[in-house]
Scaffold this motif. Structure first.
Motif, mmCIF file in Angstrom:
data_model
loop_
_atom_site.group_PDB
_atom_site.id
_atom_site.type_symbol
_atom_site.label_atom_id
_atom_site.label_comp_id
_atom_site.label_asym_id
_atom_site.label_seq_id
_atom_site.Cartn_x
_atom_site.Cartn_y
_atom_site.Cartn_z
ATOM 1 N N LEU A 59 36.056 30.856 -34.845
ATOM 2 C CA LEU A 59 36.881 31.998 -35.246
ATOM 3 C C LEU A 59 36.064 33.200 -35.710
ATOM 4 O O LEU A 59 36.571 34.317 -35.733
ATOM 5 C CB LEU A 59 37.830 31.574 -36.378
ATOM 6 N N GLY A 60 34.813 32.974 -36.125
ATOM 7 C CA GLY A 60 33.989 34.085 -36.591
ATOM 8 C C GLY A 60 34.191 34.427 -38.055
ATOM 9 O O GLY A 60 33.716 35.459 -38.521
ATOM 10 N N PHE A 61 34.895 33.588 -38.792
ATOM 11 C CA PHE A 61 34.994 33.765 -40.244
ATOM 12 C C PHE A 61 35.111 32.392 -40.890
ATOM 13 O O PHE A 61 35.481 31.414 -40.233
ATOM 14 C CB PHE A 61 36.184 34.648 -40.638
ATOM 15 N N LYS A 62 34.772 32.325 -42.172
ATOM 16 C CA LYS A 62 34.795 31.051 -42.881
ATOM 17 C C LYS A 62 36.160 30.844 -43.526
ATOM 18 O O LYS A 62 36.545 31.585 -44.427
ATOM 19 C CB LYS A 62 33.713 31.033 -43.960
ATOM 20 N N PRO A 63 36.927 29.849 -43.076
ATOM 21 C CA PRO A 63 38.228 29.585 -43.708
ATOM 22 C C PRO A 63 38.057 29.169 -45.164
ATOM 23 O O PRO A 63 37.082 28.506 -45.531
ATOM 24 C CB PRO A 63 38.805 28.429 -42.864
ATOM 25 N N ARG A 64 39.009 29.571 -45.975
ATOM 26 C CA ARG A 64 38.991 29.211 -47.393
ATOM 27 C C ARG A 64 39.746 27.906 -47.591
ATOM 28 O O ARG A 64 40.738 27.642 -46.923
ATOM 29 C CB ARG A 64 39.627 30.330 -48.221
ATOM 30 N N LEU A 65 39.270 27.103 -48.523
ATOM 31 C CA LEU A 65 39.906 25.830 -48.831
ATOM 32 C C LEU A 65 40.449 25.836 -50.255
ATOM 33 O O LEU A 65 39.827 26.406 -51.155
ATOM 34 C CB LEU A 65 38.912 24.677 -48.676
ATOM 35 N N PRO A 66 41.584 25.188 -50.496
ATOM 36 C CA PRO A 66 42.104 25.102 -51.864
ATOM 37 C C PRO A 66 41.383 24.008 -52.641
ATOM 38 O O PRO A 66 41.066 22.943 -52.096
ATOM 39 C CB PRO A 66 43.581 24.738 -51.648
ATOM 40 N N SER A 67 41.114 24.277 -53.898
ATOM 41 C CA SER A 67 40.538 23.228 -54.754
ATOM 42 C C SER A 67 41.620 22.288 -55.251
ATOM 43 O O SER A 67 41.331 21.153 -55.653
ATOM 44 C CB SER A 67 39.811 23.861 -55.946
ATOM 45 N N HIS A 68 42.896 22.742 -55.199
ATOM 46 C CA HIS A 68 44.015 21.877 -55.578
ATOM 47 C C HIS A 68 44.813 21.510 -54.339
ATOM 48 O O HIS A 68 45.263 22.372 -53.587
ATOM 49 C CB HIS A 68 44.937 22.585 -56.575
ATOM 50 N N VAL A 69 44.962 20.205 -54.119
ATOM 51 C CA VAL A 69 45.830 19.681 -53.054
ATOM 52 C C VAL A 69 46.812 18.725 -53.723
ATOM 53 O O VAL A 69 46.405 17.883 -54.523
ATOM 54 C CB VAL A 69 45.013 18.944 -51.975
ATOM 55 N N PRO A 70 48.114 18.856 -53.441
ATOM 56 C CA PRO A 70 49.098 17.991 -54.093
ATOM 57 C C PRO A 70 48.765 16.511 -53.938
ATOM 58 O O PRO A 70 48.196 16.088 -52.930
ATOM 59 C CB PRO A 70 50.407 18.341 -53.371
ATOM 60 N N GLN A 71 49.112 15.741 -54.940
ATOM 61 C CA GLN A 71 48.799 14.323 -54.968
ATOM 62 C C GLN A 71 49.361 13.605 -53.741
ATOM 63 O O GLN A 71 50.517 13.792 -53.369
ATOM 64 C CB GLN A 71 49.368 13.678 -56.229
ATOM 65 N N GLY A 72 48.515 12.789 -53.115
ATOM 66 C CA GLY A 72 48.941 11.994 -51.972
ATOM 67 C C GLY A 72 48.637 12.606 -50.627
ATOM 68 O O GLY A 72 48.758 11.928 -49.600
ATOM 69 N N TYR A 73 48.231 13.878 -50.569
ATOM 70 C CA TYR A 73 47.972 14.547 -49.288
ATOM 71 C C TYR A 73 46.497 14.448 -48.904
ATOM 72 O O TYR A 73 45.609 14.623 -49.734
ATOM 73 C CB TYR A 73 48.370 16.025 -49.355
ATOM 74 N N ASP A 74 46.255 14.173 -47.617
ATOM 75 C CA ASP A 74 44.904 14.144 -47.051
ATOM 76 C C ASP A 74 44.823 15.147 -45.903
ATOM 77 O O ASP A 74 45.837 15.479 -45.277
ATOM 78 C CB ASP A 74 44.566 12.748 -46.501
ATOM 79 N N VAL A 75 43.615 15.616 -45.603
ATOM 80 C CA VAL A 75 43.420 16.502 -44.452
ATOM 81 C C VAL A 75 43.674 15.709 -43.170
ATOM 82 O O VAL A 75 43.087 14.652 -42.958
ATOM 83 C CB VAL A 75 42.002 17.087 -44.431
ATOM 84 N N GLU A 76 44.573 16.236 -42.327
ATOM 85 C CA GLU A 76 44.887 15.583 -41.054
ATOM 86 C C GLU A 76 44.038 16.139 -39.922
ATOM 87 O O GLU A 76 43.672 15.418 -38.994
ATOM 88 C CB GLU A 76 46.380 15.764 -40.734
#
Length: 349
Positions: free
Chosen positions: A236-253
């Motif tokens: 994409l040519g840019f660095k995506p931002r990631l959240p430091s908080h993810v709701p309980q029980g969710y994993d990256v798919e």
């Protein structure tokens, strides 16, 4: 005399209700575990017998109600065709040949083509995650479209998530009716088969992209999965931002590149799942430097701590949060409470 009649009616009603509860109680004693019924239902798209049927769907949005009817063809593994007969999407068709999914407009124009499919291995992998995050129980037996079903509730173990009630065909494990509730417990949509026929002979040609469809429309879009976040940023040519908080029980798919042909550039999608519901984080650089997120609805005041401003909308059981004046632009879509999505947005770094 009137009082005696009313009293008699009340007694009859009470006896009838007790009879229904008794039948339900004895039926549940012989019912399979709710987790097993749900597991079979999740695999039905890949394993169920071929079928055709007609469905009716109702959605409740912004205090209004939208209804639609559709004709459905299904063939395992993962092939389907849905032709909308009424409602806002009347004349449109969506389908999949098991590899590529597509959507055509009422004039035959191709609106969307994707290569997103779920393999049996992915279904099996997600199921333990679902059981970690949701309690599954059989409520009672019922009949839908002249088919015997088990009614199961799938309710979250953690607050802030949407939940579902499903009517699962006892013989074929196809979900014949479903109700979706938001995190506050309000009914947001329901869908049910009015009729269904199993064992029909359906040609594979029915699930291919229609040959008469025009090549592409301005609304065509494609998505492709990448292996890593670094690969996504490199494409994409840019660095995506990631959240430091993810709701309980969710994993990256997974990480996806989203290409909308009517717009310049591409966007990133980072998708989180908890086995049943999902959160999609969209990020894109503005087509024009300094361009702000479109403000189609009233803007919420900025958070006094983070200074974050946002646009909040709701579609069915999903909340949509568009974060304002950021680069890259950020939109969060999820089947959970607005508060949880805002918490994620405020934790982006």
């Amino acid at each position: 005399m009137v009082r005696k009649i009313a009293w008699g009616i009340a007694i009859v009603a009470a006896v009838a209700a007790a009879g229904r509860q008794g039948r339900c109680y004895f039926a549940l004693r012989s019912a399979p575990p709710g987790e097993e019924v749900l597991r079979r239902a999740m695999r039905a798209d890949l394993e169920a017998a071929d079928y055709s049927g007609e469905t009716e769907t109702e959605s409740f949005v912004r205090g209004g109600q939208v209804s639609a009817r559709a004709h459905i063809l299904h063939r395992a593994p993962g092939k389907y065709k849905v032709s909308y007969l009424s409602g806002p999407q009347a004349g449109m068709t969506v389908g999949s040949d098991g590899i590529m999914a597509w959507r055509c407009g009422s004039k035959g124009e191709v609106m969307e083509v994707t290569n997103e499919t779920i393999s049996p291995a992915e279904v099996a992998e997600r199921f333990p995650l679902l059981l970690n995050n949701y309690a599954v129980r059989i409520v009672c037996p019922d009949t839908i479209a002249h088919r015997a079903t088990w009614v199961i509730d799938v309710r979250p173990r953690y607050p802030g998530n949407a939940w579902k009630r499903l009517w699962v065909d006892k013989e074929h494990s196809v979900v014949l009716r479903s109700e979706s509730y938001d995190s506050a417990g309000a009914l947001r949509s329901r869908s049910a088969f009015r009729s269904i026929e199993y064992g029909v002979d359906i040609s594979d040609l029915m699930f291919m992209l229609p040959s008469e469809a025009s090549t592409y429309s301005d609304q065509q879009r494609e998505s492709a999965r990448t292996a890593t976040l670094a690969a996504l940023g490199g494409e994409l040519g840019f660095k995506p931002r990631l959240p430091s908080h993810v709701p309980q029980g969710y994993d990256v798919e997974g990480y996806y590149i989203f290409d909308h042909r009517c717009c310049e550039g591409k966007s990133a999608i980072i998708r989180y799942v908890d086995g049943l519901n999902s959160i999609s984080l969209f990020e894109a650089m503005p087509a024009t430097p300094g361009e702000a997120t479109p403000r189609r609805v009233p803007v919420e005041p900025a958070n006094p701590t983070s200074g974050l401003g946002w646009v909040a909308e709701q579609f069915g059981a999903s909340n949509v949060i568009s974060v304002l004046d950021t680069s890259p632009q950020v939109v969060l879509v999820g089947d959970l409470s607005k508060a949880e999505l805002l918490h994620m947005a405020e934790s982006l770094k």
